[in-house]
Design a protein around this motif. Structure first.
Motif, short mmCIF file in Angstrom:
data_model
loop_
_atom_site.label_atom_id
_atom_site.label_comp_id
_atom_site.label_asym_id
_atom_site.label_seq_id
_atom_site.Cartn_x
_atom_site.Cartn_y
_atom_site.Cartn_z
N PHE A 245 0.84 -1.19 0.00
CA PHE A 245 0.00 0.00 0.00
C PHE A 245 0.88 1.24 0.00
O PHE A 245 1.93 1.29 0.63
CB PHE A 245 -0.90 0.02 1.23
CG PHE A 245 -2.06 -0.92 1.14
CD1 PHE A 245 -3.29 -0.50 0.65
CD2 PHE A 245 -1.94 -2.24 1.54
CE1 PHE A 245 -4.36 -1.37 0.56
CE2 PHE A 245 -3.00 -3.12 1.45
CZ PHE A 245 -4.22 -2.68 0.96
N CYS A 246 0.38 2.26 -0.69
CA CYS A 246 1.07 3.55 -0.67
C CYS A 246 0.01 4.63 -0.81
O CYS A 246 -1.09 4.39 -1.28
CB CYS A 246 2.11 3.66 -1.77
SG CYS A 246 1.44 3.48 -3.45
N GLY A 247 0.36 5.83 -0.40
CA GLY A 247 -0.57 6.94 -0.50
C GLY A 247 -0.80 7.60 0.84
O GLY A 247 -0.73 6.96 1.89
N SER A 248 -1.11 8.88 0.81
CA SER A 248 -1.30 9.64 2.04
C SER A 248 -2.54 9.23 2.80
O SER A 248 -2.67 9.51 4.00
CB SER A 248 -1.37 11.13 1.72
OG SER A 248 -2.43 11.40 0.81
N SER A 249 -3.49 8.55 2.14
CA SER A 249 -4.73 8.18 2.80
C SER A 249 -4.54 7.16 3.92
O SER A 249 -5.44 6.97 4.74
CB SER A 249 -5.72 7.62 1.77
OG SER A 249 -6.04 8.59 0.80
N LEU A 250 -3.41 6.49 3.93
CA LEU A 250 -3.16 5.51 4.99
C LEU A 250 -3.18 6.18 6.36
O LEU A 250 -3.57 5.56 7.36
CB LEU A 250 -1.81 4.83 4.76
CG LEU A 250 -1.75 3.86 3.58
CD1 LEU A 250 -0.32 3.45 3.31
CD2 LEU A 250 -2.60 2.63 3.85
N SER A 251 -2.79 7.42 6.43
CA SER A 251 -2.73 8.11 7.72
C SER A 251 -4.10 8.44 8.28
O SER A 251 -4.24 8.74 9.46
CB SER A 251 -1.90 9.40 7.60
OG SER A 251 -2.50 10.27 6.65
N SER A 252 -5.13 8.38 7.42
CA SER A 252 -6.49 8.70 7.89
C SER A 252 -7.19 7.49 8.49
O SER A 252 -8.25 7.64 9.12
CB SER A 252 -7.32 9.25 6.73
OG SER A 252 -7.56 8.23 5.76
N ILE A 253 -6.64 6.30 8.32
CA ILE A 253 -7.29 5.07 8.77
C ILE A 253 -7.19 4.95 10.29
O ILE A 253 -6.10 5.00 10.86
CB ILE A 253 -6.67 3.84 8.09
CG1 ILE A 253 -6.88 3.93 6.58
CG2 ILE A 253 -7.28 2.55 8.63
CD1 ILE A 253 -6.21 2.83 5.79
#
Length: 463
Positions: A245-253
């Motif tokens: 997985f990659c992407g800044s959205s991981l931090s919102s989980i």
């Protein structure tokens, strides 16, 4: 007498609402209760048709045909749930699709799980602008299939909020990106079940509204997932973890559920699993299965590592359930030398030190050990999947070169068979149940190899 049958005194609208909670077969059977019930089922705006509810596929097909003929034709559909476990006749599926198409002006929920050409069901889906929930699994028709159905790019579903896809392959758009979900501007829940990526390595999931993502994967297809979903707060995974997985959205989980498996000889999946934990920095609730912890335990010197994530963890749940036989054998094989030196003992469901490893940055988080062996509790929102070691080997190939893929599967199973034989030769097994289990494992290896060899022969005939 009327006092004893107050149900029949209810209005048609109430009776129709009650029968809407039954599958169509059971609702039709209420017609024998009395004349009052003869035609109530014909006005139900929900169709639930599962072939598993019938003793034979022939009786199911006949029932579907009669239902479409006898229903009140003026009633529009609100929900359709159609599941056919084997290949369906094109004529019957076409008739069913046309019926749905002509009654879908207020259709909100649609589930179709069949073996057929996507073209047979696409018209009744693509024109349904009121659809809010779509559960779609369309497998290629036939016994031996060497490619998944390509997910259509022509779907115009402006109201869609929930999407569950099974057995699809995603291909690139005109701009070269694989971004199949960007057209769904209201998408809230997404489940990707046994899907693959065609030709490319990166699946883009772009959505401003996506809140929950579930991935179920027992496939050999390795691909990355690039997330661009700023509202995403829940992630669930079940299967063998290959996807990076990659992407800044991981931090919102904030909420994560993982039920991971692993086969013998694989060193990559544990590293992938660890990378997830490293990237999911702001998780507050983490739920893992015992098998997930066992998969992590394969990483060398794991307990000495300092992770830079899980600082915000408030809740850690570990669900104890039986390990799949594949993971159990992997544990024995990978740790064979140590096992032989120390003497074989069944491993603990939770490897030593694993909880402290996960809690190293949040020592005050609540810990809950849930024994699923004695309860019906299971992973929330996880789609059903097989825990068999061999199930994924019999899945349709996702590669363009089917022969090469089948060859890889055969070679891998041969390696597992050699390791199992080595275990039998070196380990002094005194437990009768374990001996029977290992023998069953060897038998399954032989059967699976035979099945794949037959698939390879069939593939050669079709060349």
């Amino acid at each position: 007498m009327n006092d004893l049958d107050k149900l029949s005194d209810l209005s048609d609208s109430i009776l129709i609402h009650i029968l809407s909670f039954l599958n169509t077969k059971d609702s039709v059977q209420t017609s024998i209760l009395s004349k009052r019930w003869n035609h109530v089922w014909k006005y139900i705006p929900i169709l639930t048709l599962h072939s598993s509810d019938f003793s034979t596929l022939k009786s199911f097909d006949k029932f579907v045909s009669r239902i479409l003929s006898l229903r009140d034709n003026s009633i529009v559909l609100h929900a359709v749930d159609f599941v056919h476990n084997c290949s369906i006749e094109s004529r019957l599926l076409g008739r069913f699709a046309r019926y749905v198409l002509s009654h879908n002006v207020n259709l909100f929920r649609l589930r179709i799980n069949v073996k057929c050409d996507i073209a047979h069901v696409l018209p009744c889906i693509s024109s349904c602008h009121t659809l809010t929930s779509l559960n779609l699994s369309v497998s290629p028709k036939g016994c031996h299939n060497y490619g998944r159905t390509i997910f259509p790019k022509s779907l115009n579903l402006p109201a869609l909020t929930s999407l569950h896809l099974g057995n699809f392959s995603f291909s690139a758009n005109d701009d070269g990106r694989i971004d199949p979900f960007s057209p769904f501007n209201r998408l809230n829940d997404l489940i990707i079940d046994n899907c693959t990526v065609k030709d490319f390595e990166i699946l883009c999931i772009s959505s401003e509204t996506l809140v929950s993502l579930t991935v179920c994967s027992h496939s050999f297809n390795n691909y990355g997932i690039k997330l661009s979903a700023p509202s995403l707060c829940s992630f669930t995974f079940t299967g063998t973890p290959y996807q990076m997985f990659c992407g800044s959205s991981l931090s919102s989980i904030k909420q994560v559920n993982i039920d991971a498996e692993m086969l013998a000889n694989y060193s990559e999946p544990p590293a992938v699993l660890l990378s997830w934990l490293q990237e999911l920095a702001n998780v507050k609730s983490l739920t893992v299965s015992a098998s997930t912890l066992q998969v992590l335990s394969f990483i060398p010197n794991l307990l000495k590592l300092k992770i830079s994530s899980l600082h915000s963890l408030k809740s850690l749940k570990v669900k104890l359930k039986p390990l799949s036989y594949g993971l159990s054998m992997a544990l024995k094989i990978v740790n064979l030398e140590k096992t032989l030196k120390a003497g074989f003992e069944p491993s603990s469901p939770i490897p030593d030190g694993m909880l402290n490893f996960l809690l190293q940055n949040s020592p005050s988080a609540d810990v809950d050990i849930i024994d699923c062996l004695r309860s019906d509790d299971s992973f929330d929102h996880l789609p059903p999947s097989s825990s068999s070691l061999f199930a994924q080997f019999l899945q349709p190939s996702s590669q363009e070169n089917a022969m090469e893929d089948l060859h890889q599967r055969i070679e891998y199973l041969k390696q597992v068979a050699q390791q199992t034989k080595r275990y039998l030769d070196l380990a002094e097994i005194n437990d009768k149940e374990e001996i029977l289990a290992v023998k069953e494992h060897v038998m399954m290896l032989s059967k699976t190899l035979g099945a794949i060899e037959r698939q390879r022969v069939e593939a050669m005939r079709q060349l």
